[in-house]
Design a protein around this motif. Structure first.
Motif, mmCIF file in Angstrom:
data_model
loop_
_atom_site.group_PDB
_atom_site.id
_atom_site.type_symbol
_atom_site.label_atom_id
_atom_site.label_comp_id
_atom_site.label_asym_id
_atom_site.label_seq_id
_atom_site.Cartn_x
_atom_site.Cartn_y
_atom_site.Cartn_z
ATOM 1 N N THR A 1 -17.030 -3.212 1.758
ATOM 2 C CA THR A 1 -15.627 -3.484 2.088
ATOM 3 C C THR A 1 -14.796 -3.590 0.812
ATOM 4 O OG1 THR A 1 -16.319 -4.658 4.067
ATOM 5 C CG2 THR A 1 -14.074 -5.065 3.313
ATOM 6 N N ALA A 2 -15.339 -4.293 -0.190
ATOM 7 C CA ALA A 2 -14.613 -4.448 -1.457
ATOM 8 C C ALA A 2 -14.404 -3.092 -2.121
ATOM 9 C CB ALA A 2 -15.374 -5.393 -2.381
ATOM 10 N N CYS A 3 -15.425 -2.266 -2.056
ATOM 11 C CA CYS A 3 -15.352 -0.929 -2.656
ATOM 12 C C CYS A 3 -14.299 -0.074 -1.935
ATOM 13 C CB CYS A 3 -16.723 -0.289 -2.524
ATOM 14 S SG CYS A 3 -17.086 0.776 -3.881
ATOM 15 N N TRP A 4 -14.288 -0.159 -0.610
ATOM 16 C CA TRP A 4 -13.294 0.584 0.170
ATOM 17 C C TRP A 4 -11.888 0.086 -0.158
ATOM 18 C CZ3 TRP A 4 -11.963 4.736 2.602
ATOM 19 C CH2 TRP A 4 -10.820 4.718 3.399
ATOM 20 N N ALA A 5 -11.732 -1.243 -0.221
ATOM 21 C CA ALA A 5 -10.412 -1.811 -0.495
ATOM 22 C C ALA A 5 -9.914 -1.378 -1.874
ATOM 23 C CB ALA A 5 -10.466 -3.342 -0.406
ATOM 24 N N ARG A 6 -10.807 -1.314 -2.833
ATOM 25 C CA ARG A 6 -10.390 -0.973 -4.202
ATOM 26 C C ARG A 6 -10.119 0.527 -4.364
ATOM 27 N NH1 ARG A 6 -8.352 0.606 -7.715
ATOM 28 N NH2 ARG A 6 -8.673 0.441 -9.961
ATOM 29 N N PHE A 7 -11.026 1.353 -3.837
ATOM 30 C CA PHE A 7 -10.925 2.786 -4.146
ATOM 31 C C PHE A 7 -10.557 3.657 -2.940
ATOM 32 C CE2 PHE A 7 -13.945 0.980 -7.235
ATOM 33 C CZ PHE A 7 -13.256 1.261 -8.391
ATOM 34 N N GLY A 8 -10.913 3.219 -1.737
ATOM 35 C CA GLY A 8 -10.684 4.050 -0.552
ATOM 36 C C GLY A 8 -9.274 3.892 -0.003
ATOM 37 N N GLU A 9 -8.964 2.672 0.424
ATOM 38 C CA GLU A 9 -7.661 2.423 1.063
ATOM 39 C C GLU A 9 -6.499 2.732 0.113
ATOM 40 O OE1 GLU A 9 -7.375 1.670 4.278
ATOM 41 O OE2 GLU A 9 -6.171 -0.138 4.595
ATOM 42 N N THR A 10 -6.648 2.384 -1.158
ATOM 43 C CA THR A 10 -5.541 2.590 -2.100
ATOM 44 C C THR A 10 -5.261 4.071 -2.348
ATOM 45 O OG1 THR A 10 -7.094 2.365 -3.918
ATOM 46 C CG2 THR A 10 -5.833 0.404 -3.342
ATOM 47 N N SER A 11 -6.240 4.932 -2.097
ATOM 48 C CA SER A 11 -6.021 6.359 -2.374
ATOM 49 C C SER A 11 -5.482 7.106 -1.153
ATOM 50 C CB SER A 11 -7.319 7.012 -2.855
ATOM 51 O OG SER A 11 -8.270 6.975 -1.827
ATOM 52 N N ARG A 12 -5.293 6.396 -0.053
ATOM 53 C CA ARG A 12 -4.724 7.034 1.133
ATOM 54 C C ARG A 12 -3.193 7.071 1.023
ATOM 55 N NH1 ARG A 12 -6.394 3.975 6.316
ATOM 56 N NH2 ARG A 12 -5.735 5.897 7.316
ATOM 57 N N LEU A 13 -2.593 7.904 1.867
ATOM 58 C CA LEU A 13 -1.133 7.868 2.014
ATOM 59 C C LEU A 13 -0.843 8.342 3.428
ATOM 60 C CD1 LEU A 13 1.672 7.400 0.782
ATOM 61 C CD2 LEU A 13 1.699 9.817 0.144
ATOM 62 N N VAL A 14 -0.282 7.461 4.231
ATOM 63 C CA VAL A 14 -0.044 7.820 5.624
ATOM 64 C C VAL A 14 1.462 7.897 5.891
ATOM 65 C CG1 VAL A 14 -2.180 6.677 6.356
ATOM 66 C CG2 VAL A 14 -0.025 5.438 6.506
ATOM 67 N N LEU A 15 1.794 8.678 6.908
ATOM 68 C CA LEU A 15 3.175 8.733 7.378
ATOM 69 C C LEU A 15 3.250 7.884 8.640
ATOM 70 C CD1 LEU A 15 6.006 10.125 7.070
ATOM 71 C CD2 LEU A 15 5.224 11.669 8.871
ATOM 72 N N ARG A 16 4.080 6.867 8.610
ATOM 73 C CA ARG A 16 4.267 6.030 9.803
ATOM 74 C C ARG A 16 5.621 6.382 10.403
ATOM 75 N NH1 ARG A 16 6.327 0.888 10.585
ATOM 76 N NH2 ARG A 16 6.315 0.302 8.382
ATOM 77 N N ARG A 17 5.614 6.762 11.660
ATOM 78 C CA ARG A 17 6.867 7.141 12.329
ATOM 79 C C ARG A 17 7.341 5.987 13.194
ATOM 80 N NH1 ARG A 17 7.397 12.824 12.507
ATOM 81 N NH2 ARG A 17 5.503 13.895 11.817
ATOM 82 N N GLU A 18 8.626 5.725 13.146
ATOM 83 C CA GLU A 18 9.220 4.689 13.998
ATOM 84 C C GLU A 18 10.480 5.257 14.629
ATOM 85 O OE1 GLU A 18 8.346 1.611 14.809
ATOM 86 O OE2 GLU A 18 6.780 1.151 13.324
ATOM 87 N N GLU A 19 10.598 5.095 15.939
ATOM 88 C CA GLU A 19 11.874 5.414 16.585
ATOM 89 C C GLU A 19 12.669 4.125 16.700
ATOM 90 O OE1 GLU A 19 12.173 8.080 20.118
ATOM 91 O OE2 GLU A 19 13.203 6.351 20.990
ATOM 92 N N VAL A 20 13.893 4.165 16.257
ATOM 93 C CA VAL A 20 14.733 2.965 16.281
ATOM 94 C C VAL A 20 15.992 3.289 17.072
ATOM 95 C CG1 VAL A 20 15.871 1.190 14.912
ATOM 96 C CG2 VAL A 20 13.895 2.407 13.964
#
Ligand SMILES: [Fe+2]
Length: 277
Positions: free
Chosen positions: A20-39
């Motif tokens: 989990t620590a390894c994922w948090a340090r290197f995995g999650e930080t290297s992602r980039l997601v598009l979050r769509r919101e209708e307002v």
């Protein structure tokens, strides 16, 4: 036998924590997601889109490559308007040797939006030595820096205002957003803006990093001062107003993210009430 199982359990737990620590340090930080919101906002005159990004925290843990990915993702969406909600740098004085301002300005300049690109100050842009370079950099990148200022965008039917940073700057919470149509406010910290600017129909903020380690139950404890009770996402403020908080792109203090990927938010603004889903 019991000792054997105890050993296995301890080894399993250690592997889980380590993974989990390894994922948090290197995995999650290297992602980039598009979050769509209708307002849906009654004051909106027409549909339009805003690409909202924030908290790039460039420096030791974020470089030109991560900004380039953000610019490309925004470009793919072809938004009408682009808003940057502050904290471009992490600790500029400490990290300036790692940053090529010409390169960063060129990447910002590649972002296109037919109705303009706007930015506000974050606390890390006011502090850490960044105040000397942040304003000029954003303007070289084609962004208009709104420091307790508002501009009318009549083609979109709105007035867009931006506040100075609430922690290290001098925000003017009495900033007038008067004008025809939708009143939009950009403020780095969501807490003070949501409480003190009741006239804004739509508030766009960053700062919280979603807690950065978005662990259930403890996430709210990890929110920085100025977050108020807002972590990440869409918050209705009564029936006619909305607060949008992005958890941002980068990291600060701890170079890790968990349950909280770096994001760009694409806001689809539509007139009227949201239809029940
Ligand atoms: Fe930040």
């Amino acid at each position: 036998m019991f000792r054997h199982w105890k050993g296995l359990l301890a080894a399993g737990l250690a592997a889980l924590v380590g993974g989990t620590a390894c994922w948090a340090r290197f995995g999650e930080t290297s992602r980039l997601v598009l979050r769509r919101e209708e307002v849906a906002l009654p004051a909106a005159a027409r549909p339009f889109t805003i690409a909202l990004f924030s908290d790039t925290h460039l420096g030791r843990y974020g470089d030109a490559r991560s900004l380039r990915r953000v610019a490309a993702l925004i470009g793919d969406q072809q938004p009408d308007l682009v808003v940057f909600a502050g904290d471009f740098f992490d600790a500029y004085r400490r990290d300036q040797e790692l940053l090529d301002l010409d390169e960063l300005a060129a990447i910002l300049a590649e972002i296109e939006a037919p109705f303009g690109k706007y930015a506000v100050w974050g606390n890390h842009d006011r502090g850490g030595g960044a105040h000397r370079v942040y304003g000029e950099l954003m303007e070289r990148g084609g962004f208009t820096l709104l420091q307790n200022q508002a501009v009318a965008l009549p083609d979109l039917g709105l007035v867009l205002g931006g506040l100075d940073d609430a922690l290290l700057g001098r925000p003017d919470f009495s900033l007038s957003l008067e004008g025809e149509g939708l009143r939009v406010l950009v403020a780095h910290e969501p807490g003070p803006a949501a409480e003190q600017v009741p006239g804004a129909h739509l508030i766009l903020s960053g700062h919280t990093h979603g807690g950065q380690l978005g662990l259930p139950l403890v996430r709210d404890l990890l929110l920085p001062p100025g977050s108020g009770s807002y972590a990440k996402g869409s918050y209705p403020l009564g029936e006619e107003r909305s607060l949008q908080v992005t958890s941002g792109v980068g990291v600060t203090k701890v170079p890790a993210r968990l349950f909280d990927p770096p994001e760009v938010v694409l806001l689809q603004i539509v007139p009227g009430q949201k239809s029940p889903s």
